[in-house]
Design a protein around this motif. Sequence first.
Motif, PDB file in Angstrom:
ATOM      1  N   ALA A  81       0.953  -1.269   0.089  1.00  0.00           N
ATOM      2  CA  ALA A  81       0.038   0.096  -0.189  1.00  0.00           C
ATOM      3  C   ALA A  81       1.006   1.079  -0.006  1.00  0.00           C
ATOM      4  N   GLN A  82       0.637   2.141  -1.053  1.00  0.00           N
ATOM      5  CA  GLN A  82       1.383   3.253  -1.085  1.00  0.00           C
ATOM      6  C   GLN A  82       0.789   4.414  -0.066  1.00  0.00           C
ATOM      7  N   LEU A  83       1.663   4.899   0.859  1.00  0.00           N
ATOM      8  CA  LEU A  83       1.319   5.636   1.775  1.00  0.00           C
ATOM      9  C   LEU A  83       1.164   7.136   1.393  1.00  0.00           C
ATOM     10  N   LEU A  84       0.128   7.671   1.807  1.00  0.00           N
ATOM     11  CA  LEU A  84      -0.148   9.073   1.475  1.00  0.00           C
ATOM     12  C   LEU A  84       0.428  10.247   2.339  1.00  0.00           C
ATOM     13  N   THR A  85       1.880   9.923   2.226  1.00  0.00           N
ATOM     14  CA  THR A  85       2.521  11.171   2.888  1.00  0.00           C
ATOM     15  C   THR A  85       3.036  12.350   1.706  1.00  0.00           C
ATOM     16  N   ASN A  86       3.238  13.458   2.115  1.00  0.00           N
ATOM     17  CA  ASN A  86       3.487  14.406   1.204  1.00  0.00           C
ATOM     18  C   ASN A  86       4.888  14.013   0.330  1.00  0.00           C
ATOM     19  N   THR A  87       5.805  13.710   1.489  1.00  0.00           N
ATOM     20  CA  THR A  87       7.153  13.672   0.941  1.00  0.00           C
ATOM     21  C   THR A  87       7.467  12.140   1.056  1.00  0.00           C
ATOM     22  N   LYS A  92       8.788  10.588   9.723  1.00  0.00           N
ATOM     23  CA  LYS A  92       8.014  10.181  11.313  1.00  0.00           C
ATOM     24  C   LYS A  92       6.528   9.734  10.724  1.00  0.00           C
ATOM     25  N   LYS A  93       6.038  10.416   9.480  1.00  0.00           N
ATOM     26  CA  LYS A  93       4.750  10.272   9.402  1.00  0.00           C
ATOM     27  C   LYS A  93       4.486   8.659   8.758  1.00  0.00           C
ATOM     28  N   VAL A  94       5.713   8.165   7.989  1.00  0.00           N
ATOM     29  CA  VAL A  94       5.719   6.455   7.703  1.00  0.00           C
ATOM     30  C   VAL A  94       5.670   5.667   8.602  1.00  0.00           C
ATOM     31  N   GLU A 136       4.199   6.667  11.825  1.00  0.00           N
ATOM     32  CA  GLU A 136       2.797   6.668  12.412  1.00  0.00           C
ATOM     33  C   GLU A 136       1.818   6.123  11.584  1.00  0.00           C
ATOM     34  N   PHE A 137       1.841   5.997  10.209  1.00  0.00           N
ATOM     35  CA  PHE A 137       0.858   5.325   9.266  1.00  0.00           C
ATOM     36  C   PHE A 137       1.059   3.940   9.549  1.00  0.00           C
ATOM     37  N   SER A 138       2.357   3.471   9.671  1.00  0.00           N
ATOM     38  CA  SER A 138       2.218   1.784   9.663  1.00  0.00           C
ATOM     39  C   SER A 138       1.705   1.540  11.095  1.00  0.00           C
ATOM     40  N   VAL A 139       2.180   2.304  12.139  1.00  0.00           N
ATOM     41  CA  VAL A 139       1.534   1.533  13.420  1.00  0.00           C
ATOM     42  C   VAL A 139       0.146   1.812  13.483  1.00  0.00           C
ATOM     43  N   ILE A 166      -8.652 -14.144   9.119  1.00  0.00           N
ATOM     44  CA  ILE A 166      -7.318 -14.216   8.347  1.00  0.00           C
ATOM     45  C   ILE A 166      -6.211 -13.497   9.293  1.00  0.00           C
ATOM     46  N   ARG A 167      -5.125 -14.382   9.474  1.00  0.00           N
ATOM     47  CA  ARG A 167      -4.278 -13.647  10.355  1.00  0.00           C
ATOM     48  C   ARG A 167      -3.423 -12.906   9.377  1.00  0.00           C
ATOM     49  N   ILE A 168      -2.694 -11.829   9.870  1.00  0.00           N
ATOM     50  CA  ILE A 168      -1.825 -11.058   9.469  1.00  0.00           C
ATOM     51  C   ILE A 168      -0.440 -11.395  10.139  1.00  0.00           C
ATOM     52  N   LYS A 169       0.639 -11.620   9.273  1.00  0.00           N
ATOM     53  CA  LYS A 169       1.757 -12.112   9.807  1.00  0.00           C
ATOM     54  C   LYS A 169       2.625 -10.922  10.154  1.00  0.00           C
ATOM     55  N   ARG A 170       2.867 -10.094   9.142  1.00  0.00           N
ATOM     56  CA  ARG A 170       3.675  -8.929   9.449  1.00  0.00           C
ATOM     57  C   ARG A 170       3.215  -7.652   8.696  1.00  0.00           C
ATOM     58  N   ILE A 171       3.401  -6.486   9.029  1.00  0.00           N
ATOM     59  CA  ILE A 171       3.482  -5.104   8.047  1.00  0.00           C
ATOM     60  C   ILE A 171       4.660  -4.512   8.219  1.00  0.00           C
ATOM     61  N   HIS A 172       5.354  -4.405   7.190  1.00  0.00           N
ATOM     62  CA  HIS A 172       6.704  -3.832   7.383  1.00  0.00           C
ATOM     63  C   HIS A 172       6.653  -2.473   6.484  1.00  0.00           C
ATOM     64  N   MET A 173       7.784  -1.574   6.754  1.00  0.00           N
ATOM     65  CA  MET A 173       7.746  -0.295   5.900  1.00  0.00           C
ATOM     66  C   MET A 173       8.699  -0.591   5.004  1.00  0.00           C
ATOM     67  N   GLU A 174       8.803  -0.004   3.628  1.00  0.00           N
ATOM     68  CA  GLU A 174       9.621  -0.140   2.655  1.00  0.00           C
ATOM     69  C   GLU A 174       9.575   1.125   1.863  1.00  0.00           C
ATOM     70  N   GLU A 175      10.597   1.278   0.823  1.00  0.00           N
ATOM     71  CA  GLU A 175      10.658   2.145  -0.069  1.00  0.00           C
ATOM     72  C   GLU A 175      10.232   1.641  -1.426  1.00  0.00           C
ATOM     73  N   ASP A 176       9.497   2.385  -2.229  1.00  0.00           N
ATOM     74  CA  ASP A 176       9.211   1.848  -3.763  1.00  0.00           C
ATOM     75  C   ASP A 176      10.295   1.977  -4.635  1.00  0.00           C
ATOM     76  N   ALA A 177      10.346   1.488  -5.739  1.00  0.00           N
ATOM     77  CA  ALA A 177      11.425   1.490  -6.761  1.00  0.00           C
ATOM     78  C   ALA A 177      10.825   2.543  -7.837  1.00  0.00           C
ATOM     79  N   GLY A 178      11.730   2.946  -8.785  1.00  0.00           N
ATOM     80  CA  GLY A 178      11.129   4.017  -9.870  1.00  0.00           C
ATOM     81  C   GLY A 178      10.409   3.111 -10.825  1.00  0.00           C
ATOM     82  N   LYS A 179      10.314   3.549 -12.138  1.00  0.00           N
ATOM     83  CA  LYS A 179       9.514   3.017 -12.934  1.00  0.00           C
ATOM     84  C   LYS A 179      10.300   2.968 -14.300  1.00  0.00           C
ATOM     85  N   LEU A 180      10.020   1.896 -15.016  1.00  0.00           N
ATOM     86  CA  LEU A 180      10.603   1.756 -16.516  1.00  0.00           C
ATOM     87  C   LEU A 180       9.517   2.228 -17.433  1.00  0.00           C
ATOM     88  N   ILE A 181       9.797   3.124 -18.323  1.00  0.00           N
ATOM     89  CA  ILE A 181       8.882   3.205 -19.302  1.00  0.00           C
ATOM     90  C   ILE A 181       9.503   2.578 -20.670  1.00  0.00           C
TER      91      ILE A 181
END
Length: 481
Positions: A15-21, A55-57, A59-62, A119-134
């Motif tokens: 899920a892409q988080l709705l942070t400004n930065t 920090k927002k990331v 907070e959103f994850s928690v 449905i059990r949730i095993k884990r939630i982790h934070m990470e960064e997305d990659a770029g895009k190839l066009i």
Amino acid sequence: MNKKYEAVIGLEVHAQLLTNTKIFCGCSTKFGNPPNSNVCPVCLGHPGVLPVLNKKVVEFSVLMGIAVNCRINEKSILARKNYFYPDLPKGYQISQYEKPICEHGYIFVDKSDGSQKKIRIKRIHMEEDAGKLIHDQGYDTFVDANRCGTPLIEIVTEPDINTPEEAYLYLNKIKQIVTYLGICDGNMEEGSLRCDANVSVRLKGEEKLGTKTEVKNMNSFRFVEKALEYEIERQIDILDSGGKIVQQTLLWNSDLNKIIPMRSKEEAHDYRYFPDPDLVPVVVDENWKSEIAKSLPELPDKRRTRFIQQYILPEYDAGVLTSSKQLADYYEDVIKETKNYKAASNWIMVDVLKIVNEEKIDIKDFRIPPQNLGKLINLIDNGIISGKIAKEIFLEMLRTGSDPEKIVKEKNLIQITDVDFINSTIDDVLNNNKSQVEEYLSGKEKVMGFLVGQIMKATKGKASPQMVNEILRSKLSSIKN
Ligand code: ADP
Ligand code: ZN
Ligand code: MG
């Protein structure tokens, strides 16, 4: 599906988080800017730069963790996942491996047979997305690094899902929760929610899990359902004919409606995960956790139950109205104006959603402000307009955005309740339709509807239907006697 077998499915949702930065730098996450304009040395992975966690990331994850009943780890670690791909300038993705921020949660989904499935949730982790190839039409491929460093959470289930339907319901629930929390816009077509599905099959009653494959590239919930159906059948066919499942990654092709192999599956050790030396462990202490918990909104299941109790709505209505936060908010704004809870529900479920679905718009872009819909319902309940006229006013409100009280005055649509006027109109209609009256008197009850229609027509739909019915009935029965 073959009755001998049972499918086992585990889903990984990004899920892409709705942070400004972005997650480790101050670059904007805004979508649609010119390629490679939202970038800096940090998200481009230049040597010597240092990431700083947004920090927002956290907070959103928690917040998500709390919403799906996870344990929040006081200390979690950001780790490097090393691999090469042209959309990953750093050569590694910062993610979480051994110590994710949230673990051991669960949600329930409501199945069509009325049962609930945990449905059990095993884990939630934070990470960064990659770029895009066009990929150009020709031979060239371009890299757009704007998405590099966009914050994501990955939500991983235990292998608790057993049917494509359950997978579909689970995804809907996750979408509902992230949008209620306001941490993700939930748009799967645009990639802000992405899902990979791990699938295996085993003989019913068997404990041991079968060899799994991983299916990617499904950009709608329905495609996930279809791809799973396809993959389960494929695996059963192989096992039934004595073959073995090869562990691999597969791609769903929605044009061909089939699955094609992408690569053999890499193992965790291929990525050489290690704690990122540039980032300190993330610490979420009790204080911070309870601060975050305070911003937890009322979640969909709770809101649905409250709608049933507080507004005395049928379960079905409450389910539809709370299916999205925006729709539930719209409903609650309508009933600030009117106390006719069920009528408000009917108008939204039938008339409003019809337009919203036809025009494929968001309820937030719906052109009738909730207060005006509330006023319209009051106009009916106070006997000022008929239900039929109300439908016309609704369309007029849709066209002009205008206030229903104003429309009623301007177009002179006030319901006629003048007894003398209604009496004389009915008399005229009865005189002009003598043969129909005869038919009615000889037992053709259906003619009543025709006569009412004529009277309403004569009053341009404005006569109070209730009065017309009453007076007409008494006139006809007195003729009869
Ligand atoms: P990997 O190391 O291949 O990424 P994980 O253990 O991290 O596997 O699990 C990834 C997802 O696959 C989880 O959602 C998990 O529930 C699911 N999963 C694991 N084993 C199986 C299996 N045999 N069949 C179906 N799903 C599985
Ligand atoms: Zn940057
Ligand atoms: Mg994994």
